[in-house]
Design a protein around this motif. Structure first.
Motif, PDB file in Angstrom:
ATOM      1  N   HIS A  18       4.185   8.025  -3.427  1.00  0.00           N
ATOM      2  CA  HIS A  18       5.042   7.363  -2.445  1.00  0.00           C
ATOM      3  C   HIS A  18       4.487   5.965  -2.199  1.00  0.00           C
ATOM      4  N   ARG A  19       5.345   4.959  -2.202  1.00  0.00           N
ATOM      5  CA  ARG A  19       4.905   3.563  -2.092  1.00  0.00           C
ATOM      6  C   ARG A  19       4.878   3.122  -0.634  1.00  0.00           C
TER       7      ARG A  19
ATOM      8  N   LEU B 282      -2.837 -12.018  -1.833  1.00  0.00           N
ATOM      9  CA  LEU B 282      -1.984 -10.837  -1.725  1.00  0.00           C
ATOM     10  C   LEU B 282      -0.558 -11.167  -2.142  1.00  0.00           C
ATOM     11  N   PRO B 283       0.223 -10.167  -2.523  1.00  0.00           N
ATOM     12  CA  PRO B 283       1.625 -10.412  -2.851  1.00  0.00           C
ATOM     13  C   PRO B 283       2.386 -10.955  -1.656  1.00  0.00           C
ATOM     14  N   GLY B 284       3.520 -11.581  -1.915  1.00  0.00           N
ATOM     15  CA  GLY B 284       4.369 -12.067  -0.848  1.00  0.00           C
ATOM     16  C   GLY B 284       5.272 -10.966  -0.313  1.00  0.00           C
ATOM     17  N   LEU B 285       6.182 -11.335   0.563  1.00  0.00           N
ATOM     18  CA  LEU B 285       7.034 -10.361   1.232  1.00  0.00           C
ATOM     19  C   LEU B 285       8.016  -9.680   0.285  1.00  0.00           C
ATOM     20  N   GLU B 286       8.132 -10.158  -0.946  1.00  0.00           N
ATOM     21  CA  GLU B 286       8.990  -9.464  -1.908  1.00  0.00           C
ATOM     22  C   GLU B 286       8.494  -8.047  -2.186  1.00  0.00           C
ATOM     23  N   ALA B 287       7.206  -7.799  -1.909  1.00  0.00           N
ATOM     24  CA  ALA B 287       6.662  -6.449  -2.107  1.00  0.00           C
ATOM     25  C   ALA B 287       7.321  -5.432  -1.183  1.00  0.00           C
ATOM     26  N   VAL B 288       7.868  -5.910  -0.059  1.00  0.00           N
ATOM     27  CA  VAL B 288       8.542  -5.012   0.878  1.00  0.00           C
ATOM     28  C   VAL B 288       9.725  -4.316   0.218  1.00  0.00           C
ATOM     29  N   ASP B 289      10.345  -4.980  -0.756  1.00  0.00           N
ATOM     30  CA  ASP B 289      11.554  -4.435  -1.373  1.00  0.00           C
ATOM     31  C   ASP B 289      11.277  -3.225  -2.248  1.00  0.00           C
ATOM     32  N   GLU B 290      10.007  -2.911  -2.524  1.00  0.00           N
ATOM     33  CA  GLU B 290       9.661  -1.739  -3.311  1.00  0.00           C
ATOM     34  C   GLU B 290       9.091  -0.609  -2.460  1.00  0.00           C
ATOM     35  N   ALA B 291       9.025  -0.807  -1.148  1.00  0.00           N
ATOM     36  CA  ALA B 291       8.363   0.167  -0.277  1.00  0.00           C
ATOM     37  C   ALA B 291       9.250   1.374  -0.010  1.00  0.00           C
ATOM     38  N   ASP B 292       8.638   2.563  -0.088  1.00  0.00           N
ATOM     39  CA  ASP B 292       9.264   3.778   0.434  1.00  0.00           C
ATOM     40  C   ASP B 292       8.979   3.891   1.928  1.00  0.00           C
ATOM     41  N   THR B 293       7.794   3.426   2.323  1.00  0.00           N
ATOM     42  CA  THR B 293       7.407   3.347   3.738  1.00  0.00           C
ATOM     43  C   THR B 293       6.854   1.959   4.012  1.00  0.00           C
TER      44      THR B 293
ATOM     45  N   LEU C 227      -1.880  10.560  10.430  1.00  0.00           N
ATOM     46  CA  LEU C 227      -2.135  11.954  10.068  1.00  0.00           C
ATOM     47  C   LEU C 227      -0.877  12.799  10.233  1.00  0.00           C
ATOM     48  N   TYR C 228      -0.078  12.480  11.247  1.00  0.00           N
ATOM     49  CA  TYR C 228       1.195  13.173  11.441  1.00  0.00           C
ATOM     50  C   TYR C 228       2.116  12.940  10.238  1.00  0.00           C
ATOM     51  N   VAL C 229       2.170  11.709   9.748  1.00  0.00           N
ATOM     52  CA  VAL C 229       3.004  11.395   8.586  1.00  0.00           C
ATOM     53  C   VAL C 229       2.490  12.123   7.345  1.00  0.00           C
ATOM     54  N   ILE C 230       1.174  12.132   7.152  1.00  0.00           N
ATOM     55  CA  ILE C 230       0.604  12.854   6.006  1.00  0.00           C
ATOM     56  C   ILE C 230       0.923  14.337   6.103  1.00  0.00           C
ATOM     57  N   ARG C 231       0.838  14.883   7.314  1.00  0.00           N
ATOM     58  CA  ARG C 231       1.164  16.291   7.503  1.00  0.00           C
ATOM     59  C   ARG C 231       2.619  16.561   7.158  1.00  0.00           C
ATOM     60  N   ARG C 232       3.525  15.677   7.579  1.00  0.00           N
ATOM     61  CA  ARG C 232       4.940  15.840   7.247  1.00  0.00           C
ATOM     62  C   ARG C 232       5.177  15.703   5.738  1.00  0.00           C
ATOM     63  N   ASP C 233       4.456  14.788   5.092  1.00  0.00           N
ATOM     64  CA  ASP C 233       4.676  14.534   3.671  1.00  0.00           C
ATOM     65  C   ASP C 233       4.006  15.553   2.769  1.00  0.00           C
ATOM     66  N   HIS C 234       2.804  16.006   3.149  1.00  0.00           N
ATOM     67  CA  HIS C 234       1.982  16.799   2.234  1.00  0.00           C
ATOM     68  C   HIS C 234       1.471  18.112   2.808  1.00  0.00           C
TER      69      HIS C 234
ATOM     70  N   PRO D 279      -4.858   8.418  -5.242  1.00  0.00           N
ATOM     71  CA  PRO D 279      -4.497   8.544  -3.826  1.00  0.00           C
ATOM     72  C   PRO D 279      -3.188   9.309  -3.651  1.00  0.00           C
ATOM     73  N   LEU D 280      -2.929   9.721  -2.416  1.00  0.00           N
ATOM     74  CA  LEU D 280      -1.670  10.384  -2.096  1.00  0.00           C
ATOM     75  C   LEU D 280      -0.503   9.408  -2.118  1.00  0.00           C
ATOM     76  N   TYR D 281      -0.793   8.130  -1.855  1.00  0.00           N
ATOM     77  CA  TYR D 281       0.220   7.094  -1.784  1.00  0.00           C
ATOM     78  C   TYR D 281      -0.238   5.893  -2.609  1.00  0.00           C
ATOM     79  N   ARG D 282       0.698   5.047  -2.941  1.00  0.00           N
ATOM     80  CA  ARG D 282       0.357   3.771  -3.581  1.00  0.00           C
ATOM     81  C   ARG D 282       0.550   2.675  -2.542  1.00  0.00           C
ATOM     82  N   VAL D 283      -0.550   2.038  -2.141  1.00  0.00           N
ATOM     83  CA  VAL D 283      -0.517   1.092  -1.019  1.00  0.00           C
ATOM     84  C   VAL D 283      -0.570  -0.347  -1.517  1.00  0.00           C
ATOM     85  N   THR D 284       0.269  -1.177  -0.927  1.00  0.00           N
ATOM     86  CA  THR D 284       0.284  -2.608  -1.199  1.00  0.00           C
ATOM     87  C   THR D 284       0.240  -3.362   0.126  1.00  0.00           C
ATOM     88  N   LEU D 285      -0.651  -4.341   0.228  1.00  0.00           N
ATOM     89  CA  LEU D 285      -0.649  -5.261   1.360  1.00  0.00           C
ATOM     90  C   LEU D 285       0.110  -6.513   0.940  1.00  0.00           C
TER      91      LEU D 285
END
Length: 336
Positions: free
Chosen positions: A14-15, A73-84, A181-188, A48-54
């Motif tokens: 999950h991105r 770091l990447p610019g705000l265009e990275a937001v367009d690939e985010a799942d979260t 942790l709540y989100v991780i619990r919901r996801d995994h 990792p459980l997720y793929r993180v981008t700043l």
């Protein structure tokens, strides 16, 4: 035996994209990367459980109080690939965010990304128009300023976090850990979230409805910590424990026990006990136990009907749906 997420093992990560804006609080950026970005070998996973981008709106972004600057770091265009999308807070909340940041937040939400704000990141979500008519929370110190700026938001100033489905808001820096942790619990699932919390040496589960501000007076002698009682109770969840039983174990009156739970944990003894039982039930289902009466008995929830009701209230899933999502994959050994 290391636990793993069957979901993570069978799907692409999950991105998660974190917006680092001018003046962002470093702690919340660290929370996001620690929770979502680190490899989890203790879960039997290679990555990792997720793929993180700043990402940042400019090539160089100074963090809160100018302690350091983030570059490269990447610019705000990275937001367009985010799942979260994660939006941390910053101290100058009455100063409007840049239009490019607000547009990126709105764009991500419009295409269906899940949006999380940490601490005063709620201000940015409100500025982007995501919260009108919806429930949200933010740091208690900024509640009055938030109401004045965003009167159409249904602010809940005395909770740890608020889950509105596609938008989740955390109250403060430490509450960001609770929300993550709540989100991780919901996801995994609960087992994975517990493993992550153990690595953090942090409480595995605090309900979002608990109070933000927990009074922690200097202890008097004798030690008034609830830790020994909590450890004992977790070992006896299958027994028909009541608040009276907990009070007797702690050699306290029920009223005094209630006050200490409120002061130290921000919740009631009964709510804590129920939460622990639901968490244990989740772990039993994840480990392969299919008999609901056995899960209900071992977790202290009593009946399969009560188990169904409590699990749905806590996770939004029935036991069978929870098992399909988080239980052992076909052919996996059942963990006793």
């Amino acid at each position: 035996m290391p636990q793993r997420s069957s979901q993570a093992a069978t799907t692409a990560p999950h991105r998660v994209t974190v917006i680092v804006d001018e003046g962002t609080n470093p702690f919340e950026v660290g929370v996001a990367t620690e929770l979502f970005g680190l490899p989890r070998p203790e879960l039997g996973l290679e990555g990792p459980l997720y793929r993180v981008t700043l990402c940042t709106p400019t090539r160089a972004v100074r963090m809160n109080h100018g302690f350091f600057t983030m570059t490269g770091l990447p610019g705000l265009e990275a937001v367009d690939e985010a799942d979260t999308l994660v939006v941390p807070g910053r101290p100058d909340n009455v100063v409007p965010r840049g239009a490019d940041v607000l547009d990126a937040i709105g764009r991500a939400h419009a295409r269906g990304a899940r949006v999380l704000s940490l601490c005063t990141g709620t201000f940015a979500l409100a500025e982007a128009g995501l919260l009108d008519g919806r429930r949200a929370t933010t740091h208690w110190m900024w509640a009055d300023a938030f109401r004045e700026l965003h009167p159409r938001v249904l602010l809940e100033p005395d909770v740890l976090f608020v889950d509105e489905g596609d938008i989740l808001t955390a109250a403060g820096s430490a509450a960001a850990l609770d929300l993550g942790l709540y989100v991780i619990r919901r996801d995994h699932g609960a087992e994975v979230a517990n493993a992550v919390s153990r690595r953090l040496v942090f409480a595995a589960h605090r309900d979002g409805g608990q109070r933000q501000f927990v009074e922690r007076p200097l202890p008097e002698v004798p030690d008034e910590s609830l830790a020994p009682l909590l450890a004992w109770a977790r070992e006896h969840l299958s027994e028909p424990l009541t608040v009276t039983d907990l009070a007797e174990r702690a050699a306290l009156s029920p009223a005094t026990l209630h006050r200490r739970f409120r002061a130290q944990l921000g919740t009631t003894p009964l709510a804590w006990l129920t939460g622990e039982r639901v968490a244990l039930a989740c772990r039993l289902i994840e480990r392969g136990e299919e008999r609901l009466d056995v899960v209900a008995a071992r977790s202290g929830l009593g009946t399969a009907a009560n188990l169904r009701a409590r699990l749905r209230r806590e996770t939004g899933l029935s036991p069978s749906a929870y098992r399909r999502r988080f239980g052992p994959a076909a052919g996996e050994p059942v963990v006793p």
